[in-house]
Design an enzyme around this catalytic site. Structure first.
Site, mmCIF file in Angstrom:
data_model
loop_
_atom_site.group_PDB
_atom_site.id
_atom_site.type_symbol
_atom_site.label_atom_id
_atom_site.label_comp_id
_atom_site.label_asym_id
_atom_site.label_seq_id
_atom_site.Cartn_x
_atom_site.Cartn_y
_atom_site.Cartn_z
ATOM 1 N N ARG A 24 0.817 -1.226 0.000
ATOM 2 C CA ARG A 24 0.000 0.000 0.000
ATOM 3 C C ARG A 24 0.843 1.263 0.000
ATOM 4 O O ARG A 24 0.373 2.329 -0.391
ATOM 5 C CB ARG A 24 -0.900 0.029 1.244
ATOM 6 C CG ARG A 24 -1.861 -1.124 1.348
ATOM 7 C CD ARG A 24 -2.517 -1.152 2.716
ATOM 8 N NE ARG A 24 -1.469 -1.362 3.726
ATOM 9 C CZ ARG A 24 -1.590 -1.072 5.021
ATOM 10 N NH1 ARG A 24 -2.706 -0.532 5.476
ATOM 11 N NH2 ARG A 24 -0.605 -1.296 5.855
ATOM 12 N N GLN A 47 6.585 25.279 16.553
ATOM 13 C CA GLN A 47 6.096 25.778 15.265
ATOM 14 C C GLN A 47 6.545 24.835 14.167
ATOM 15 O O GLN A 47 7.669 24.348 14.191
ATOM 16 C CB GLN A 47 6.661 27.182 15.022
ATOM 17 C CG GLN A 47 6.230 27.829 13.723
ATOM 18 C CD GLN A 47 6.776 29.247 13.602
ATOM 19 O OE1 GLN A 47 6.632 30.046 14.502
ATOM 20 N NE2 GLN A 47 7.409 29.547 12.478
ATOM 21 N N ASP A 48 5.664 24.584 13.206
ATOM 22 C CA ASP A 48 6.004 23.818 12.002
ATOM 23 C C ASP A 48 5.989 24.760 10.807
ATOM 24 O O ASP A 48 5.106 25.616 10.699
ATOM 25 C CB ASP A 48 4.997 22.696 11.749
ATOM 26 C CG ASP A 48 5.202 21.490 12.651
ATOM 27 O OD1 ASP A 48 6.154 21.479 13.445
ATOM 28 O OD2 ASP A 48 4.396 20.543 12.553
ATOM 29 N N ASN A 49 6.960 24.601 9.913
ATOM 30 C CA ASN A 49 7.064 25.412 8.704
ATOM 31 C C ASN A 49 7.077 24.502 7.482
ATOM 32 O O ASN A 49 7.556 23.362 7.556
ATOM 33 C CB ASN A 49 8.344 26.247 8.732
ATOM 34 C CG ASN A 49 8.381 27.187 9.913
ATOM 35 O OD1 ASN A 49 7.394 27.826 10.237
ATOM 36 N ND2 ASN A 49 9.524 27.265 10.574
ATOM 37 N N ARG A 60 17.703 28.827 -0.028
ATOM 38 C CA ARG A 60 17.057 29.470 1.120
ATOM 39 C C ARG A 60 18.087 29.439 2.252
ATOM 40 O O ARG A 60 18.404 28.404 2.784
ATOM 41 C CB ARG A 60 15.782 28.721 1.500
ATOM 42 C CG ARG A 60 14.737 28.749 0.390
ATOM 43 C CD ARG A 60 13.441 28.073 0.821
ATOM 44 N NE ARG A 60 12.504 27.948 -0.273
ATOM 45 C CZ ARG A 60 11.578 28.838 -0.590
ATOM 46 N NH1 ARG A 60 11.466 29.944 0.119
ATOM 47 N NH2 ARG A 60 10.772 28.635 -1.604
ATOM 48 N N HIS A 63 20.174 31.109 7.291
ATOM 49 C CA HIS A 63 19.324 31.814 8.254
ATOM 50 C C HIS A 63 19.537 31.304 9.679
ATOM 51 O O HIS A 63 19.891 30.140 9.879
ATOM 52 C CB HIS A 63 17.841 31.603 7.910
ATOM 53 C CG HIS A 63 17.473 32.060 6.539
ATOM 54 N ND1 HIS A 63 16.461 31.471 5.825
ATOM 55 C CD2 HIS A 63 17.965 33.047 5.748
ATOM 56 C CE1 HIS A 63 16.343 32.064 4.650
ATOM 57 N NE2 HIS A 63 17.249 33.025 4.578
ATOM 58 N N LYS A 73 16.246 23.271 14.742
ATOM 59 C CA LYS A 73 15.402 22.929 13.593
ATOM 60 C C LYS A 73 15.531 21.441 13.281
ATOM 61 O O LYS A 73 16.652 20.918 13.214
ATOM 62 C CB LYS A 73 15.822 23.720 12.354
ATOM 63 C CG LYS A 73 15.667 25.213 12.494
ATOM 64 C CD LYS A 73 16.156 25.941 11.251
ATOM 65 C CE LYS A 73 16.021 27.443 11.419
ATOM 66 N NZ LYS A 73 16.516 28.170 10.241
ATOM 67 N N HIS A 120 21.588 28.076 8.933
ATOM 68 C CA HIS A 120 21.029 26.958 8.184
ATOM 69 C C HIS A 120 20.545 27.425 6.819
ATOM 70 O O HIS A 120 19.991 28.506 6.686
ATOM 71 C CB HIS A 120 19.857 26.363 8.980
ATOM 72 C CG HIS A 120 19.072 25.387 8.188
ATOM 73 N ND1 HIS A 120 17.862 25.706 7.598
ATOM 74 C CD2 HIS A 120 19.333 24.104 7.860
ATOM 75 C CE1 HIS A 120 17.416 24.641 6.959
ATOM 76 N NE2 HIS A 120 18.297 23.668 7.092
ATOM 77 N N TYR A 133 9.739 21.652 8.361
ATOM 78 C CA TYR A 133 10.643 21.656 9.502
ATOM 79 C C TYR A 133 9.965 22.215 10.739
ATOM 80 O O TYR A 133 9.115 23.076 10.671
ATOM 81 C CB TYR A 133 11.963 22.379 9.203
ATOM 82 C CG TYR A 133 11.884 23.810 8.769
ATOM 83 C CD1 TYR A 133 12.155 24.833 9.672
ATOM 84 C CD2 TYR A 133 11.579 24.149 7.462
ATOM 85 C CE1 TYR A 133 12.119 26.157 9.277
ATOM 86 C CE2 TYR A 133 11.548 25.468 7.052
ATOM 87 C CZ TYR A 133 11.814 26.470 7.968
ATOM 88 O OH TYR A 133 11.784 27.784 7.572
ATOM 89 N N ASP A 144 15.874 37.669 13.782
ATOM 90 C CA ASP A 144 16.152 36.984 12.525
ATOM 91 C C ASP A 144 17.405 37.567 11.872
ATOM 92 O O ASP A 144 17.536 38.787 11.751
ATOM 93 C CB ASP A 144 14.947 37.151 11.593
ATOM 94 C CG ASP A 144 15.102 36.406 10.287
ATOM 95 O OD1 ASP A 144 15.588 35.262 10.296
ATOM 96 O OD2 ASP A 144 14.727 36.977 9.238
ATOM 97 N N LYS A 170 16.396 39.332 0.332
ATOM 98 C CA LYS A 170 16.970 39.276 1.685
ATOM 99 C C LYS A 170 18.264 38.468 1.679
ATOM 100 O O LYS A 170 19.275 38.885 2.252
ATOM 101 C CB LYS A 170 15.952 38.642 2.645
ATOM 102 C CG LYS A 170 16.509 38.299 4.012
ATOM 103 C CD LYS A 170 15.513 37.492 4.825
ATOM 104 C CE LYS A 170 16.172 36.853 6.015
ATOM 105 N NZ LYS A 170 15.273 36.019 6.793
ATOM 106 N N ASP A 171 18.243 37.302 1.029
ATOM 107 C CA ASP A 171 19.427 36.449 1.030
ATOM 108 C C ASP A 171 20.548 37.029 0.167
ATOM 109 O O ASP A 171 21.726 36.877 0.490
ATOM 110 C CB ASP A 171 19.065 35.038 0.591
ATOM 111 C CG ASP A 171 18.227 34.306 1.632
ATOM 112 O OD1 ASP A 171 18.187 34.756 2.796
ATOM 113 O OD2 ASP A 171 17.599 33.286 1.287
#
Length: 184
Positions: A24, A47-49, A60, A63, A73, A120, A133, A144, A170-171
Protein backbone atom coordinates in the site's frame (compact mmCIF):
# COMPACT_ATOMS: atom_id res chain seq x y z
CA UNK A 1 13.35 3.07 16.16
CA UNK A 2 15.73 5.83 15.06
CA UNK A 3 19.10 5.78 13.41
CA UNK A 4 21.08 8.84 14.57
CA UNK A 5 24.40 9.86 13.02
CA UNK A 6 26.72 12.77 13.90
CA UNK A 7 27.60 14.89 10.85
CA UNK A 8 30.96 16.25 12.03
CA UNK A 9 29.93 19.44 13.83
CA UNK A 10 28.78 19.29 17.45
CA UNK A 11 25.03 18.62 17.59
CA UNK A 12 24.27 18.52 13.85
CA UNK A 13 22.66 15.14 13.28
CA UNK A 14 21.20 13.01 10.53
CA UNK A 15 18.14 11.15 11.78
CA UNK A 16 16.65 8.27 9.85
CA UNK A 17 13.33 7.05 11.26
CA UNK A 18 12.29 3.47 10.58
CA UNK A 19 10.10 3.16 7.48
CA UNK A 20 7.33 0.56 7.63
CA UNK A 21 6.22 -0.37 4.14
CA UNK A 22 4.04 -2.81 2.27
CA UNK A 23 2.16 -2.99 -1.04
CA UNK A 24 0.00 0.00 0.00
CA UNK A 25 2.93 2.35 0.63
CA UNK A 26 4.73 3.25 3.85
CA UNK A 27 4.39 4.76 7.32
CA UNK A 28 7.09 6.77 9.12
CA UNK A 29 6.96 8.20 12.63
CA UNK A 30 8.90 11.41 12.00
CA UNK A 31 8.67 12.86 15.52
CA UNK A 32 8.08 11.15 18.84
CA UNK A 33 9.27 13.16 21.86
CA UNK A 34 9.82 10.05 23.99
CA UNK A 35 11.82 8.14 21.35
CA UNK A 36 13.90 11.17 20.46
CA UNK A 37 14.63 11.83 24.16
CA UNK A 38 15.79 8.21 24.50
CA UNK A 39 18.22 8.97 21.65
CA UNK A 40 19.49 12.06 23.55
CA UNK A 41 17.39 14.62 21.63
CA UNK A 42 15.13 16.31 24.16
CA UNK A 43 13.48 19.27 22.43
CA UNK A 44 10.14 21.06 22.61
CA UNK A 45 8.97 22.13 19.16
CA UNK A 46 6.50 25.02 18.98
CA UNK A 47 6.10 25.78 15.26
CA UNK A 48 6.00 23.82 12.00
CA UNK A 49 7.06 25.41 8.70
CA UNK A 50 6.49 24.26 5.13
CA UNK A 51 8.33 25.58 2.08
CA UNK A 52 7.72 24.82 -1.58
CA UNK A 53 10.26 25.55 -4.32
CA UNK A 54 9.14 25.29 -7.93
CA UNK A 55 12.60 25.03 -9.50
CA UNK A 56 15.90 23.31 -8.89
CA UNK A 57 18.50 25.82 -7.65
CA UNK A 58 16.34 27.67 -5.14
CA UNK A 59 18.62 28.68 -2.25
CA UNK A 60 17.06 29.47 1.12
CA UNK A 61 19.56 30.67 3.69
CA UNK A 62 21.82 30.89 5.49
CA UNK A 63 19.32 31.81 8.25
CA UNK A 64 19.25 31.82 12.06
CA UNK A 65 17.74 33.62 15.03
CA UNK A 66 19.79 35.15 17.82
CA UNK A 67 19.25 34.41 21.53
CA UNK A 68 16.99 34.56 23.37
CA UNK A 69 14.86 33.51 20.36
CA UNK A 70 17.33 31.01 18.84
CA UNK A 71 15.84 27.92 17.21
CA UNK A 72 16.72 24.27 16.93
CA UNK A 73 15.40 22.93 13.59
CA UNK A 74 14.35 19.41 12.60
CA UNK A 75 13.98 19.33 8.84
CA UNK A 76 12.73 16.76 6.33
CA UNK A 77 11.76 16.68 2.66
CA UNK A 78 8.34 15.34 1.70
CA UNK A 79 8.79 15.79 -2.06
CA UNK A 80 12.03 16.20 -3.97
CA UNK A 81 15.60 16.55 -2.78
CA UNK A 82 17.85 19.22 -1.23
CA UNK A 83 21.41 19.75 -0.14
CA UNK A 84 21.06 21.02 3.42
CA UNK A 85 23.87 23.06 5.01
CA UNK A 86 24.64 23.96 8.64
CA UNK A 87 27.36 26.52 9.52
CA UNK A 88 28.75 26.86 13.06
CA UNK A 89 28.31 30.52 14.11
CA UNK A 90 29.20 30.10 17.81
CA UNK A 91 32.05 32.58 18.23
CA UNK A 92 34.81 30.88 20.22
CA UNK A 93 33.75 27.40 19.12
CA UNK A 94 36.51 25.26 17.59
CA UNK A 95 34.11 24.72 14.69
CA UNK A 96 33.36 28.44 14.14
CA UNK A 97 32.84 29.14 10.43
CA UNK A 98 32.95 25.45 9.49
CA UNK A 99 30.07 23.78 7.67
CA UNK A 100 28.55 20.37 7.01
CA UNK A 101 26.11 19.34 4.30
CA UNK A 102 23.66 16.49 3.93
CA UNK A 103 21.46 15.44 1.04
CA UNK A 104 17.93 15.15 2.43
CA UNK A 105 15.22 13.63 0.26
CA UNK A 106 11.72 12.26 0.28
CA UNK A 107 13.09 9.04 -1.16
CA UNK A 108 15.61 8.52 1.66
CA UNK A 109 13.17 9.64 4.37
CA UNK A 110 16.06 11.13 6.35
CA UNK A 111 16.01 14.25 8.49
CA UNK A 112 18.59 16.76 9.71
CA UNK A 113 18.72 18.33 13.16
CA UNK A 114 20.33 21.77 13.14
CA UNK A 115 20.83 23.05 16.71
CA UNK A 116 20.92 26.59 18.03
CA UNK A 117 24.18 28.31 17.19
CA UNK A 118 24.18 27.25 13.55
CA UNK A 119 23.15 29.14 10.43
CA UNK A 120 21.03 26.96 8.18
CA UNK A 121 20.25 26.87 4.49
CA UNK A 122 19.55 24.59 1.59
CA UNK A 123 19.42 24.42 -2.19
CA UNK A 124 16.80 22.43 -4.07
CA UNK A 125 18.33 19.77 -6.30
CA UNK A 126 15.16 18.99 -8.27
CA UNK A 127 12.01 20.95 -9.20
CA UNK A 128 8.84 20.82 -7.09
CA UNK A 129 10.57 20.28 -3.75
CA UNK A 130 8.68 20.57 -0.46
CA UNK A 131 10.43 20.89 2.89
CA UNK A 132 8.86 20.62 6.35
CA UNK A 133 10.64 21.66 9.50
CA UNK A 134 9.90 22.00 13.17
CA UNK A 135 11.46 24.76 15.31
CA UNK A 136 11.83 25.26 19.05
CA UNK A 137 10.86 28.94 19.02
CA UNK A 138 8.51 30.97 16.89
CA UNK A 139 9.67 33.35 14.20
CA UNK A 140 10.94 36.64 15.63
CA UNK A 141 11.73 39.36 13.07
CA UNK A 142 13.83 41.25 15.62
CA UNK A 143 16.12 38.25 16.12
CA UNK A 144 16.15 36.98 12.52
CA UNK A 145 19.56 37.11 10.81
CA UNK A 146 21.23 35.85 7.62
CA UNK A 147 24.71 35.22 6.28
CA UNK A 148 25.65 35.14 2.59
CA UNK A 149 25.28 31.65 1.18
CA UNK A 150 28.45 32.14 -0.92
CA UNK A 151 30.71 33.71 1.72
CA UNK A 152 34.24 32.73 0.60
CA UNK A 153 35.44 32.63 4.23
CA UNK A 154 32.97 29.78 4.86
CA UNK A 155 33.45 28.12 1.47
CA UNK A 156 30.30 26.00 1.22
CA UNK A 157 30.63 23.73 -1.81
CA UNK A 158 27.22 24.27 -3.37
CA UNK A 159 26.43 21.94 -6.28
CA UNK A 160 26.40 23.20 -9.87
CA UNK A 161 22.78 23.71 -10.91
CA UNK A 162 21.74 24.11 -14.53
CA UNK A 163 20.21 27.57 -14.78
CA UNK A 164 22.01 28.83 -11.67
CA UNK A 165 20.64 29.77 -8.26
CA UNK A 166 17.50 31.68 -7.30
CA UNK A 167 17.61 33.70 -4.06
CA UNK A 168 15.36 36.16 -2.27
CA UNK A 169 16.40 39.81 -2.05
CA UNK A 170 16.97 39.28 1.68
CA UNK A 171 19.43 36.45 1.03
CA UNK A 172 21.22 38.35 -1.75
CA UNK A 173 21.80 41.28 0.65
CA UNK A 174 22.90 39.14 3.63
CA UNK A 175 26.24 40.12 5.21
CA UNK A 176 29.36 38.00 5.18
CA UNK A 177 30.16 36.06 8.36
CA UNK A 178 32.85 38.60 9.32
CA UNK A 179 30.22 41.37 9.52
CA UNK A 180 27.33 39.33 10.88
CA UNK A 181 25.94 39.34 14.40
CA UNK A 182 26.50 35.77 15.65
CA UNK A 183 26.27 33.72 18.83
CA UNK A 184 28.58 34.81 21.66
Amino acid sequence: MLEVRQLGLDGVLEIVPKRHGDARGFFIETWNAERFAEAGIDLRFVQDNHSYSAAAGVVRGLHYQLPPRAQDKLLRVIRGKILDVAVDIRRGSKGFGKWVALEVSAEKGNQILVPKGFAHGFVTLVPDTEVLYKVTDTYSPGHDRSIRYDDPAIGVEWPAISGGFQLSDKDLKAPLLAGAEVFP
